[in-house]
Design an enzyme around this catalytic site. Structure first.
Site, PDB file in Angstrom:
ATOM      1  N   LYS A 179      -6.275  -7.064   3.001  1.00 23.00           N
ATOM      2  CA  LYS A 179      -5.226  -7.911   3.534  1.00 23.00           C
ATOM      3  C   LYS A 179      -3.873  -7.400   3.031  1.00 23.00           C
ATOM      4  CE  LYS A 179      -3.620 -11.003   0.982  1.00 23.00           C
ATOM      5  NZ  LYS A 179      -3.165 -10.594  -0.371  1.00 23.00           N
ATOM      6  N   ASP A 208     -11.283 -10.580   2.280  1.00 25.81           N
ATOM      7  CA  ASP A 208     -10.420 -11.632   1.759  1.00 25.81           C
ATOM      8  C   ASP A 208     -11.125 -12.073   0.486  1.00 25.81           C
ATOM      9  OD1 ASP A 208      -9.495 -14.227   1.085  1.00 25.81           O
ATOM     10  OD2 ASP A 208      -8.663 -14.439   3.095  1.00 25.81           O
ATOM     11  N   HIS A 209     -10.596 -11.662  -0.661  1.00 35.11           N
ATOM     12  CA  HIS A 209     -11.408 -11.812  -1.873  1.00 35.11           C
ATOM     13  C   HIS A 209     -11.674 -13.280  -2.231  1.00 35.11           C
ATOM     14  CE1 HIS A 209      -7.554 -12.179  -4.067  1.00 35.11           C
ATOM     15  NE2 HIS A 209      -8.242 -12.727  -5.041  1.00 35.11           N
ATOM     16  N   LYS A 213     -15.296 -15.488  -3.917  1.00 33.37           N
ATOM     17  CA  LYS A 213     -15.340 -16.307  -5.137  1.00 33.37           C
ATOM     18  C   LYS A 213     -16.516 -17.280  -5.027  1.00 33.37           C
ATOM     19  CE  LYS A 213     -10.332 -16.245  -6.001  1.00 33.37           C
ATOM     20  NZ  LYS A 213     -10.124 -15.673  -7.309  1.00 33.37           N
ATOM     21  N   HIS A 271      -6.043 -16.345   2.406  1.00 30.50           N
ATOM     22  CA  HIS A 271      -6.866 -17.084   1.444  1.00 30.50           C
ATOM     23  C   HIS A 271      -6.899 -18.594   1.713  1.00 30.50           C
ATOM     24  CE1 HIS A 271      -6.785 -13.328  -0.544  1.00 30.50           C
ATOM     25  NE2 HIS A 271      -5.717 -13.506  -1.292  1.00 30.50           N
ATOM     26  N   LYS A 361       4.131 -18.636  -6.979  1.00 33.58           N
ATOM     27  CA  LYS A 361       4.078 -17.796  -8.177  1.00 33.58           C
ATOM     28  C   LYS A 361       5.046 -18.341  -9.222  1.00 33.58           C
ATOM     29  CE  LYS A 361       2.481 -13.419  -6.316  1.00 33.58           C
ATOM     30  NZ  LYS A 361       1.182 -13.351  -6.977  1.00 33.58           N
TER      31      LYS A 361
HETATM   32  N1  LIG Z   1      -3.411  -5.559  -6.240  1.00 35.13           N
HETATM   33  C1  LIG Z   1      -4.038  -6.680  -5.919  1.00 35.13           C
HETATM   34  O1  LIG Z   1      -4.345  -7.538  -6.749  1.00 35.13           O
HETATM   35  C2  LIG Z   1      -4.404  -6.936  -4.501  1.00 35.13           C
HETATM   36  C3  LIG Z   1      -4.101  -6.036  -3.502  1.00 35.13           C
HETATM   37  N2  LIG Z   1      -4.488  -6.272  -2.214  1.00 35.13           N
HETATM   38  C4  LIG Z   1      -4.205  -5.296  -1.148  1.00 35.13           C
HETATM   39  O2  LIG Z   1      -4.755  -4.035  -1.514  1.00 35.13           O
HETATM   40  C5  LIG Z   1      -3.946  -2.990  -1.022  1.00 35.13           C
HETATM   41  C6  LIG Z   1      -3.536  -2.107  -2.189  1.00 35.13           C
HETATM   42  O3  LIG Z   1      -2.779  -2.909  -3.091  1.00 35.13           O
HETATM   43  P1  LIG Z   1      -2.272  -2.366  -4.498  1.00 35.13           P
HETATM   44  O4  LIG Z   1      -3.308  -1.507  -5.118  1.00 35.13           O
HETATM   45  O5  LIG Z   1      -1.761  -3.547  -5.219  1.00 35.13           O
HETATM   46  O6  LIG Z   1      -1.055  -1.474  -4.045  1.00 35.13           O
HETATM   47  P2  LIG Z   1      -0.336  -0.285  -4.794  1.00 35.13           P
HETATM   48  O7  LIG Z   1       1.112  -0.426  -4.524  1.00 35.13           O
HETATM   49  O8  LIG Z   1      -0.799  -0.159  -6.196  1.00 35.13           O
HETATM   50  O9  LIG Z   1      -0.810   0.980  -3.911  1.00 35.13           O
HETATM   51  C7  LIG Z   1      -2.112   1.442  -3.833  1.00 35.13           C
HETATM   52  C8  LIG Z   1      -2.149   2.926  -3.678  1.00 35.13           C
HETATM   53  O10 LIG Z   1      -1.960   3.321  -2.330  1.00 35.13           O
HETATM   54  C9  LIG Z   1      -1.609   4.700  -2.297  1.00 35.13           C
HETATM   55  N3  LIG Z   1      -0.521   4.906  -1.323  1.00 35.13           N
HETATM   56  C10 LIG Z   1      -0.619   5.575  -0.182  1.00 35.13           C
HETATM   57  N4  LIG Z   1       0.520   5.586   0.507  1.00 35.13           N
HETATM   58  C11 LIG Z   1       1.374   4.875  -0.211  1.00 35.13           C
HETATM   59  C12 LIG Z   1       2.721   4.515   0.000  1.00 35.13           C
HETATM   60  N5  LIG Z   1       3.397   4.869   1.089  1.00 35.13           N
HETATM   61  N6  LIG Z   1       3.301   3.772  -0.944  1.00 35.13           N
HETATM   62  C13 LIG Z   1       2.618   3.382  -2.048  1.00 35.13           C
HETATM   63  N7  LIG Z   1       1.332   3.707  -2.274  1.00 35.13           N
HETATM   64  C14 LIG Z   1       0.719   4.447  -1.367  1.00 35.13           C
HETATM   65  C15 LIG Z   1      -1.256   5.055  -3.727  1.00 35.13           C
HETATM   66  O11 LIG Z   1      -2.411   5.663  -4.279  1.00 35.13           O
HETATM   67  P3  LIG Z   1      -2.538   7.206  -4.556  1.00 35.13           P
HETATM   68  O12 LIG Z   1      -1.240   7.633  -5.125  1.00 35.13           O
HETATM   69  O13 LIG Z   1      -3.698   7.256  -5.487  1.00 35.13           O
HETATM   70  O14 LIG Z   1      -2.805   7.851  -3.247  1.00 35.13           O
HETATM   71  C16 LIG Z   1      -1.091   3.719  -4.402  1.00 35.13           C
HETATM   72  O15 LIG Z   1      -1.331   3.787  -5.764  1.00 35.13           O
HETATM   73  C17 LIG Z   1      -2.768  -3.646  -0.308  1.00 35.13           C
HETATM   74  O16 LIG Z   1      -3.069  -3.707   1.048  1.00 35.13           O
HETATM   75  C18 LIG Z   1      -2.726  -5.048  -0.921  1.00 35.13           C
HETATM   76  O17 LIG Z   1      -2.193  -5.975  -0.044  1.00 35.13           O
HETATM   77  C19 LIG Z   1      -5.206  -7.381  -1.888  1.00 35.13           C
HETATM   78  C20 LIG Z   1      -5.539  -8.310  -2.830  1.00 35.13           C
HETATM   79  C21 LIG Z   1      -5.140  -8.193  -4.209  1.00 35.13           C
HETATM   80  O1  LIG Z   2      -4.420 -11.515  -2.706  1.00 36.04           O
HETATM   81  C1  LIG Z   2      -3.754 -11.891  -3.648  1.00 36.04           C
HETATM   82  O2  LIG Z   2      -4.303 -12.730  -4.538  1.00 36.04           O
HETATM   83  C2  LIG Z   2      -3.767 -12.856  -5.836  1.00 36.04           C
HETATM   84  C3  LIG Z   2      -4.357 -14.142  -6.402  1.00 36.04           C
HETATM   85  O3  LIG Z   2      -5.727 -13.958  -6.531  1.00 36.04           O
HETATM   86  P1  LIG Z   2      -6.549 -14.774  -7.613  1.00 36.04           P
HETATM   87  O4  LIG Z   2      -7.937 -14.303  -7.394  1.00 36.04           O
HETATM   88  O5  LIG Z   2      -5.978 -14.416  -8.941  1.00 36.04           O
HETATM   89  O6  LIG Z   2      -6.336 -16.210  -7.287  1.00 36.04           O
HETATM   90  C4  LIG Z   2      -2.275 -12.908  -5.828  1.00 36.04           C
HETATM   91  O7  LIG Z   2      -1.797 -12.859  -7.161  1.00 36.04           O
HETATM   92  C5  LIG Z   2      -1.738 -11.725  -5.076  1.00 36.04           C
HETATM   93  O8  LIG Z   2      -0.319 -11.835  -4.969  1.00 36.04           O
HETATM   94  C6  LIG Z   2      -2.327 -11.657  -3.693  1.00 36.04           C
HETATM   95  O9  LIG Z   2      -1.961 -10.419  -3.072  1.00 36.04           O
END
Ligand SMILES: NC(=O)C1=CN([C@@H]2O[C@H](COP(=O)(O)OP(=O)(O)OC[C@H]3O[C@@H](n4cnc5c(N)ncnc54)[C@H](OP(=O)(O)O)[C@@H]3O)[C@@H](O)[C@H]2O)C=CC1
Ligand SMILES: O=C1O[C@H](COP(=O)(O)O)[C@@H](O)[C@H](O)[C@H]1O
Length: 513
Positions: A179, A208-209, A213, A271, A361
């Site tokens: 998502k 959708d994590h 849960k 969510h 938040k």
């Molecule tokens: N973090 C969380 O808790 C959650 C995240 N998500 C979803 O998961 C996905 C990844 O999130 P998250 O890991 O937080 O994101 P990050 O910003 O940490 O990015 C993830 C990775 O994507 C790669 N990447 C590829 N293209 C790009 C770009 N243009 N800009 C930045 N990074 C790029 C990079 O990996 P590399 O350099 O290794 O190629 C980067 O480390 C998103 O869609 C987010 O909405 C959903 C639920 C929770």
């Molecule tokens: O997907 C997301 O969820 C977290 C909240 O997840 P939870 O399991 O800790 O309740 C939220 O912090 C984040 O912004 C959002 O991308």
């Protein structure tokens, strides 16, 4: 007996449910964005825990795809450091690591470069032979949403996707998409068009994590595995429903992503609407994925639309003080980090029962729960008996999603003594006290389900689009200003005071934060 005086006995059934569902087929999981936050905090720890619990197939490999130049043992070391911080079982189990590390391969490449995807293909052929994974591949897009089309295109061009023409086709190819699924209704439709051009819907797992849960899954079990609650679960007995997802943390270094997203896209569109659907849906014909998804989609279709000026009445948006100074956030950003809304489900069951929904938040505590507020008793039988008897509180059933996972029912009780004096008490079920096993992380369950091809806990294309249909006009109204201002709130509070007006207009109040 627990602290509230309720004795809860658990009745374990024969065999572990996860094991009963069977080991997945041999396969390779490809993680795009392998150095990202999600991969480090959730995906590698979940795969590691599954390995520790012997739930992965014997023939299994992970290919980490990343723009980073870290390869081979240097990348494995990077993953190990993350596991030492985020693995569910600490200290890190070295025996599992010895099994896990050789299963981990790396491809360093770009997301828009055909030559990188050609290298990925070579690596997958090699891994499939070496680890005997039979060519089954699960691609996980753990990257920003803007890269999803590029990755899809790269995989298709490299011949790494095969449409499933018949059930059970081997080798299988599945794709997990994180998502937000799009940015609004149009982009979600476009993304779905692109996905369906190369894959069958059965091959797409929109994760959708929240649906992974335990406590969210338990909503259906609670409602449909017990006979006593469902007869009360409707407008005749329920006054209103309150759904809260409060976080103590702010944007945690994800300012760039968050500022484009905001709380409605980040938490509500996915969510919280999923949680609402599980609470509001009709009993499904069976527990099969499509039957459950059908019922949830009907709830989204029944959500009363809100647009233009109506949004100002039913929605309050907020932004925490200091948000505009977060890295990656625009100095004049109007992105909401908090929202409170009144939703109505126009169905036979829920007519006249408002759903008050909040997410935010940097609030005063971490609390995700649903509370079902029942109607008051029809007459004050005890009203003449004294002050406590005139203030009877309606029953509230609270489904605690996190923390202190459990379910509580509040009711009125006679205080021991000569006169009739009444006080509120609570019957409380706690997972931690009732089950002698830890609650697994959502991503463990969901990754296992993808490997097994079980889509029950994943969002279907039509329901994602229905959810966007509801949310997009609200976003438009808020973004244009027609839906009202974005109120600021102090970090560590319950959010903006203006949010109190939402239930107050109906003579109610927030009870949970
Ligand atoms: N973090 C969380 O808790 C959650 C995240 N998500 C979803 O998961 C996905 C990844 O999130 P998250 O890991 O937080 O994101 P990050 O910003 O940490 O990015 C993830 C990775 O994507 C790669 N990447 C590829 N293209 C790009 C770009 N243009 N800009 C930045 N990074 C790029 C990079 O990996 P590399 O350099 O290794 O190629 C980067 O480390 C998103 O869609 C987010 O909405 C959903 C639920 C929770
Ligand atoms: O997907 C997301 O969820 C977290 C909240 O997840 P939870 O399991 O800790 O309740 C939220 O912090 C984040 O912004 C959002 O991308």
């Amino acid at each position: 007996m627990d602290a509230q005086g309720l004795h809860i006995e658990t009745h374990p059934r024969e065999g572990d449910p996860v094991l009963r569902a069977g080991r997945p087929d041999p396969c390779t999981v490809v993680i795009f964005g392998a150095t990202g936050d999600l991969a480090e905090r959730k995906l590698f720890p979940a795969l590691f825990e599954l390995d520790r619990s012997h739930l992965l197939p014997d023939h299994f490999a992970i290919v980490a795809y990343s723009r980073s130049k870290l390869v081979g043992d240097a990348f494995r070391e990077h993953v190990k450091e993350g596991l030492q911080k985020f693995a569910r079982t600490q200290p890190l189990d070295e025996a599992t690591w010895k099994r896990f590390a050789p299963r981990l391969e790396v491809v360093s490449g770009a997301y828009d470069d055909p030559a990188s995807f050609a290298r990925l293909r070579e690596k997958l052929d090699e891994v499939s032979r070496h680890h005997a994974t039979d060519g089954n591949q699960l691609y996980y897009m753990a990257t920003p949403a803007s890269t999803f089309p590029q990755i899809l295109h790269g995989l298709a061009e490299a011949g790494l996707l095969k449409r499933e023409e018949q059930p059970g086709q081997r080798p299988w190819r599945r794709l997990v998409i994180e998502k937000p699924f799009g940015h609004d209704l149009d982009s979600a439709r476009e993304l779905n068009r692109e996905l369906s051009a190369v894959l069958d819907e059965k091959q797409v797992f929109r994760i959708d994590h929240y649906l992974g849960k335990e406590t969210v899954q338990n909503i259906l079990v609670f409602r449909f595995a017990n006979a006593i609650f469902e007869p009360l679960w409707n407008r005749n007995h329920i006054d209103h429903v309150e759904i809260t997802a409060a976080e103590k943390i702010g944007v945690e270094g994800r300012g760039g992503f968050y500022d484009e997203t905001g709380v409605i896209r980040d938490m509500v569109q996915n969510h919280l609407l999923q949680v609402l659907a599980l609470c509001a849906m009709e009993p499904p014909v069976s527990f099969a994925a499509e039957d459950i998804r059908d019922e949830k989609t009907k709830v989204f279709r029944a959500l009363r639309p809100l647009e233009g000026r109506e949004v100002a009445e039913a929605v309050v948006a907020g932004q925490y003080e200091g948000y505009r100074k977060e890295k990656g956030v625009k100095p004049d950003s109007r992105t909401p980090t908090y929202v409170a809304m009144k939703m109505n489900v126009d169905s036979w069951r829920w007519q006249g029962v408002p759903f008050y929904v909040r997410a935010g938040k940097n609030l005063k505590q971490r609390l995700t729960e649903v509370s079902i507020h029942f109607k008051s008793v029809p007459i004050g039988l005890f009203a003449g008996e004294g002050a406590t008897c005139q203030r009877l509180q309606p029953n509230v059933l609270t489904l605690r999603i996190q923390p202190k996972e459990g379910i509580a029912l509040s009711f009125e009780s006679k205080v021991p003594g000569e006169d009739v004096s009444i006080a509120g008490v609570t019957m409380d079920f706690n997972y931690a006290e009732s089950f002698d096993k830890p609650v697994p992380e959502a991503y463990e369950r969901l990754l296992l389900d993808c490997m097994r091809g079980n889509a029950t806990l994943f969002a279907r294309q039509d329901s994602v689009e229905q959810a966007w249909s509801y949310v997009t006009p609200i976003l438009r109204a808020l973004e244009s200003g027609e839906g009202g201002e974005v109120h600021t709130y102090a970090p560590g509070t319950s959010g903006p005071d203006a949010a109190n007006a939402i239930p107050a207009r109906d003579g109610r109040r927030w009870t949970r934060l």
